[in-house]
Design a protein around this motif. Sequence first.
Motif, PDB file in Angstrom:
ATOM      1  N   GLN A   9     -39.530  70.205  56.907  1.00  0.00           N
ATOM      2  CA  GLN A   9     -39.344  71.643  57.083  1.00  0.00           C
ATOM      3  C   GLN A   9     -40.254  72.190  58.177  1.00  0.00           C
ATOM      4  OE1 GLN A   9     -39.884  73.220  53.062  1.00  0.00           O
ATOM      5  NE2 GLN A   9     -37.697  73.730  53.005  1.00  0.00           N
ATOM      6  N   TRP A  13     -39.116  73.863  61.692  1.00  0.00           N
ATOM      7  CA  TRP A  13     -39.582  75.212  62.033  1.00  0.00           C
ATOM      8  C   TRP A  13     -40.213  75.222  63.419  1.00  0.00           C
ATOM      9  CZ3 TRP A  13     -44.796  77.663  61.211  1.00  0.00           C
ATOM     10  CH2 TRP A  13     -44.741  79.036  61.425  1.00  0.00           C
ATOM     11  N   THR A  16     -37.558  75.187  66.010  1.00  0.00           N
ATOM     12  CA  THR A  16     -36.948  76.517  66.118  1.00  0.00           C
ATOM     13  C   THR A  16     -37.835  77.458  66.920  1.00  0.00           C
ATOM     14  OG1 THR A  16     -35.796  76.244  64.008  1.00  0.00           O
ATOM     15  CG2 THR A  16     -36.110  78.491  64.792  1.00  0.00           C
TER      16      THR A  16
END
Length: 378
Positions: A9, A13, A16
């Motif tokens: 995760q 992130w 992104t």
Amino acid sequence: MTVFSLDPQQTAWCATLRSLATDTLRPLAERGTPGRVNRPLLAALGAHGLLARLFPAAALDLCLLRESLAQGCTEAESALALQGLGADPVARAGTPAQRARWLPGVVSGTTVAAFALTEPSAGSDAAALALRATPDGTGWRLHGAKRWISNAPEADFYTVFARTTEDAGSRGVTAFLVPADRPGLTGTPLAMLADHPVGALSFDGVPVGPDDVLGAVDGGFRLAMRTLDLFRPSVGAFAVGMAQAALDATLEHTTRRAAFGGPLRDLQTVAHRVAEMATRTEAARLLVYAAAAAYDAGAPDVPRRSAMAKLYATEAAQYVVDSAVQLHGAAALQRGHLLEHLYREVRAPRIYEGATEVQRGIIAKSLYGRGGSVTSGG
């Protein structure tokens, strides 16, 4: 999760954030005026929920934010970090009224915060602050100057550290929340190597009262140190992000550029230099993550770990960016080139929030079991 790796995760992130920095934030940064606060950029950081992650900030979260943004847009990284630095004392020690008045605007990117610690004659030795708060009825009047303050003179409020008790060293400093429109407060911009909003502030009897105190009277120095302990590892993360951007550019350039009958990467001197760049970048990253994890876990050695992370990461980034410029040649010196930009950006983190020499002092005092109160911020 260990301090040596990120979970899926977190990895997603960061990817992104890098895309956001490159595709959305960099165009806003390029349309800004050099040396001025870029309010549209700040508003975009707020609209994407990034400023909200600063209050309260987990140290590792902050480091991932700063590293990822720095790879794609150093201006966005700096804008986010300065909001956090300026408003962290308010979030940490402000009254409910102070937090309600100022933090929503900081989080949305419509209110600009600034951390006003450094003075013309008090940088690394911040306990020697000379800005004085002289008693005036139920409050005080601020007399003196601050210098090299990021976001000055355009900030909407300043977290100001002033001396309230003479001859008390670090134990005689109080933090005040000072709105920019207070009478007697003026400022001028300073032209710096990198085009950041940095300025000088003059305090000519600026009135402050009990409602403006952040935390306790004479407790401001400890509050400043608590903020800097959080942000020092993330300065290292900023440096790691710049180093990674320089390394990525160098890998591409040395693969594409031909010299002496083949690509540059086939030259042993080039390949070995790139290997050293990559090793120092990864070592810095691991020190930063370890310091952040220690902070989040409440470890007792946070000041030493934070100092080590900032020291090594900023010095490593200087080496990596300088090496990247050398391997790119004259093109990297041209105004507007990524590495020309990074070369100007990478120098200041070795000085602010505690210069390299100060970090070594903090580390040594920790190793020998002695206290210390040298630092720097602005």
